[in-house]
Design an enzyme around this catalytic site. Structure first.
Site, mmCIF file in Angstrom:
data_model
loop_
_atom_site.group_PDB
_atom_site.id
_atom_site.type_symbol
_atom_site.label_atom_id
_atom_site.label_comp_id
_atom_site.label_asym_id
_atom_site.label_seq_id
_atom_site.Cartn_x
_atom_site.Cartn_y
_atom_site.Cartn_z
ATOM 1 N N ASP A 147 0.230 -7.691 1.462
ATOM 2 C CA ASP A 147 0.611 -6.276 1.574
ATOM 3 C C ASP A 147 2.129 -6.108 1.593
ATOM 4 O OD1 ASP A 147 0.142 -3.549 1.674
ATOM 5 O OD2 ASP A 147 0.140 -3.476 3.855
ATOM 6 N N HIS A 168 0.811 -1.216 0.000
ATOM 7 C CA HIS A 168 0.000 0.000 0.000
ATOM 8 C C HIS A 168 0.849 1.273 0.000
ATOM 9 C CE1 HIS A 168 0.359 -0.247 4.517
ATOM 10 N NE2 HIS A 168 0.453 1.057 4.367
ATOM 11 N N LEU A 196 -4.815 -25.939 -2.197
ATOM 12 C CA LEU A 196 -5.198 -27.250 -1.677
ATOM 13 C C LEU A 196 -6.570 -27.676 -2.200
ATOM 14 C CD1 LEU A 196 -4.557 -29.645 0.187
ATOM 15 C CD2 LEU A 196 -5.520 -28.322 2.091
ATOM 16 N N GLY A 197 -7.500 -26.747 -2.302
ATOM 17 C CA GLY A 197 -8.803 -27.051 -2.867
ATOM 18 C C GLY A 197 -9.847 -27.492 -1.870
ATOM 19 N N VAL A 198 -9.862 -26.852 -0.691
ATOM 20 C CA VAL A 198 -10.862 -27.194 0.316
ATOM 21 C C VAL A 198 -11.531 -25.928 0.843
ATOM 22 C CG1 VAL A 198 -9.775 -29.343 1.070
ATOM 23 C CG2 VAL A 198 -9.102 -27.187 2.152
ATOM 24 N N GLY A 234 3.405 7.204 8.572
ATOM 25 C CA GLY A 234 4.486 7.082 7.596
ATOM 26 C C GLY A 234 5.444 5.952 7.891
ATOM 27 N N ASN A 235 5.232 5.228 9.012
ATOM 28 C CA ASN A 235 6.117 4.117 9.364
ATOM 29 C C ASN A 235 5.739 2.812 8.686
ATOM 30 O OD1 ASN A 235 7.708 5.646 11.029
ATOM 31 N ND2 ASN A 235 7.565 4.287 12.776
ATOM 32 N N SER A 236 4.653 2.788 7.936
ATOM 33 C CA SER A 236 4.297 1.577 7.204
ATOM 34 C C SER A 236 5.449 1.157 6.304
ATOM 35 C CB SER A 236 3.051 1.819 6.343
ATOM 36 O OG SER A 236 1.900 1.901 7.135
#
Length: 461
Positions: free
Chosen positions: A147, A116, A276-278, A219-221
Site C-alpha cells: 500500500d 489507495h 524463496l519458494g516455500v 484523509g490522513n492516509s
C-alpha cells in the site's frame, strides 16, 4: 471505642503485609518532577515546526463508470459512443474526487503516500502547508502489496523529512500523527506506540505495522507518524474504529519498509520482491516443544526448482533466522524475504532434527513462470492458447490467453477480462509467455492490443 477500631485496623494491615505472600515494593519516592509550572509551557513546537512543511495534501480525480467501458471494444470508438448515446447502451461516467496526505522524501519533489490514496487517479494535485500554489503530480510507481506509492512534483528545494530507523522504535515511544487531509492546513494528534511488527490484520499482503493510539483523522492516509525528535518512523495507512471515526487503533508502515519500496519505485517504477519458494506456517506451543521450544516459520512445502529447493531446505525445517535477524513467525519470514531484491544471497538459520544449521540461499523473483506453464503479472494470470480453446472459440489468431484476472488490478480497470487474448505489446508481437515477459520488462506504460470476440482493441497498461 474509636481508639480500639483504629488499632484493630492497623493490626489487620500488619498481619496482611506479613502473610505468606511477599510483595515487591519500589523504593519510597517522595519527590515529583512536574512537566509544567507557572512560568514554563511543555511543548513539542520546536520538533514539529520543522516537519510540518514536509506533509502535503493530495487531491485526486478519477473517472468512474457504472459498468465496464470495455465490455465491447466498439465502445472505445468515439463514433460508436455517439451513435449509441440515448439508447442506454453506453455506461454512464462520473468524476470522483478524494483527499489524502503525503510526505516529501526528497528535495526535488518525490512524495510517498498510500497506494489507495492515488489508485486509479486520472489527475493528482498536491498542496503544501504554507504555500497557496497547487502542483500537478505524476505517479512514479506503486506497490499494492504494501500500500505504498510514489508521486512527484516539479519543485526544487523542498523540506524533505528525516527518516528514523524503524527497527529502533519501542513500545511506549511518544508519537505524532501528521496529515494535511482537507487542504486547509496540517492536523497533528499525539499518542504512543502500542505495538510493533503487527501483521495478520488482513489490510495488505505485506504487513509489518507500527500500532499507535494516536488519532488518525479522515484523509490522513499517507501522512506521517513522527517520533518526539521530529523524525519519520512510519506512513499512516489504516485505522480500526468501531464508530468509523478517528478514534481507534492506527497502523503505520515502518520507515525501513518505506525506504526499501520507495527507492525501487523511484529507480524502476515497480518493486519486485525476492522469492524463496516455500510454503510456511506458524507453530503452536505443542509443536514448539518439538523444536527445542523455538518459534519461527515452519516449512510445510518446498516448490520444485525454487531457491529453497536448490539450497537444500526441506519440509519440516523451522526457519529461525535470516542473516542476523531473528524470525519468530511465518509472517515475519514473508516480510523479511520481501525486503530483499531478487538474486540476493542470504544466510538462512534453521532447525532440523533439533539441530541448528545454516546455509546460503540465492533468492529468486516472485514474478515468474509457474510450474504449470502460466505467467503471473500485475494481477493477470496468463497461459498459452491451447488447441481446444482455439477450436471452441473458432480462434485463428496467436497470442497469450488471460486465464484469470484480479478484479482489483490495474489490468482489470484498463478493461482486460478473463479469456481475452493479448496479441501485441507496443510493436512486439506476442506469441509466447516469454515474448510477453520481455515486452513488459520496462516500467513505462505500454499499448497492449487485446483480442476479444473477433475484434481487437488497445488499452494502456
Amino acid at each position: 471505642m474509636k481508639r480500639f477500631f483504629v488499632l484493630s485496623l492497623l493490626a489487620i494491615t500488619f498481619l496482611y503485609a506479613k502473610g505468606s505472600v511477599e510483595f515487591k515494593y519500589a523504593p519510597q519516592i517522595t519527590e515529583r518532577e512536574y512537566p509544567t509550572s507557572h512560568n514554563k509551557i511543555l511543548s513539542y513546537n520546536n520538533v514539529l515546526e520543522n516537519v510540518r512543511t514536509s506533509i502535503v495534501n493530495i487531491s485526486i480525480k478519477k473517472e468512474i463508470s457504472t459498468a465496464s467501458l470495455n465490455a465491447n471494444p466498439f465502445y472505445n470508438d468515439p463514433f460508436f459512443r455517439e451513435f449509441f448515446k440515448g439508447y442506454g447502451q453506453v455506461p454512464q461516467e462520473r468524476i470522483e474526487q478524494s483527499l489524502g496526505s503525503g510526505v516529501i522524501v526528497s528535495k526535488d519533489g518525490y512524495i510517498v503516500t498510500n497506494n489507495h490514496v492515488v489508485d486509479g487517479a486520472n489527475e493528482i494535485v498536491v498542496s503544501i502547508a504554507g504555500d497557496k500554489k497547487e502542483y500537478a503530480a505524476k505517479l512514479i510507481g506503486k506497490d499494492e502489496k504494501s500500500d505504498l506509492a510514489i508521486i512527484k512534483i516539479e519543485v526544487k528545494d523542498l523540506n524533505a523529512v528525516t527518516f528514523f530507523n524503524s527497527d529502533e522504535v519501542k513500545v511506549g515511544d511518544v508519537v505524532f500523527a501528521l496529515g494535511n487531509p482537507f487542504g486547509v492546513g496540517e492536523t497533528i494528534t499525539q499518542g504512543i506506540v502500542s505495538a510493533t511488527g503487527r501483521s495478520g490484520m488482513g489490510i495488505v499482503e505485506y504487513e509489518d505495522f507500527i500500532q499507535t493510539d494516536a488519532s488518525i483523522n479522515p484523509g490522513n492516509s499517507g501522512g506521517a507518524l513522527i517520533n518526539s525528535a521530529g523524525q519519520l518512523i512510519g506512513i499512516n495507512s489504516a485505522i480500526i474504529s468501531k464508530s468509523g471515526g478517528n478514534v481507534g487503533i492506527g497502523f503505520a508502515i515502518p520507515t525501513n519498509m518505506v525506504a526499501m519500496v520507495a527507492t525501487s519505485l523511484i529507480d524502476n517504477g515497480k518493486y519486485t520482491r525476492a522469492f524463496l519458494g516455500v510454503n510456511i506456517a506458524d507453530l503452536d506451543s505443542d509443536m514448539s516443544a518439538l523444536y527445542n521450544n523455538n518459534y519461527g516459520a515452519l516449512i510445510t512445502g518446498v516448490e520444485e526448482n525454487s531457491p529453497a529447493s536448490k539450497a537444500g531446505l526441506k519440509r519440516g525445517d523451522l526457519i529461525i533466522g535470516i542473516n542476523d535477524k531473528k524470525i519468530a513467525s511465518a509472517s515475519e519470514l514473508k516480510n523479511t524475504i520481501g525486503t530483499f531484491a531478487p538474486s540476493k544471497e542470504v544466510s538462512v538459520k534453521y532447525l532440523r532434527d533439533k539441530k541448528t544449521n545454516t546455509l546460503k540461499v540465492t533468492l529468486g523473483t516472485n514474478e515468474k513462470i509457474v510450474a504449470n506453464g502460466e505467467l503471473e503479472y500485475k494481477g493477470l494470470r496468463l497461459g498459452a492458447i491451447n488447441k481446444l480453446q482455439k477450436e471452441q472459440g473458432n480462434i485463428s489468431i496467436n497470442g497469450v490467453s488471460v486465464v484469470d484476472i484480479d478484479e482489483k488490478s490495474e489490468a482489470y480497470k484498463a478493461g482486460i477480462r478473463k479469456n481475452d487474448i493479448i496479441v501485441q505489446i507496443e510493436n512486439s508481437e506476442i506469441l509466447t509467455l516469454e515474448d510477453f515477459k520481455k515486452a513488459t520488462e520496462s516500467k513505462e506504460k505500454k499499448r497492449v492490443f487485446v483480442y476479444r470476440r473477433g475484434a481487437i482493441f488497445a488499452v494502456a497498461l
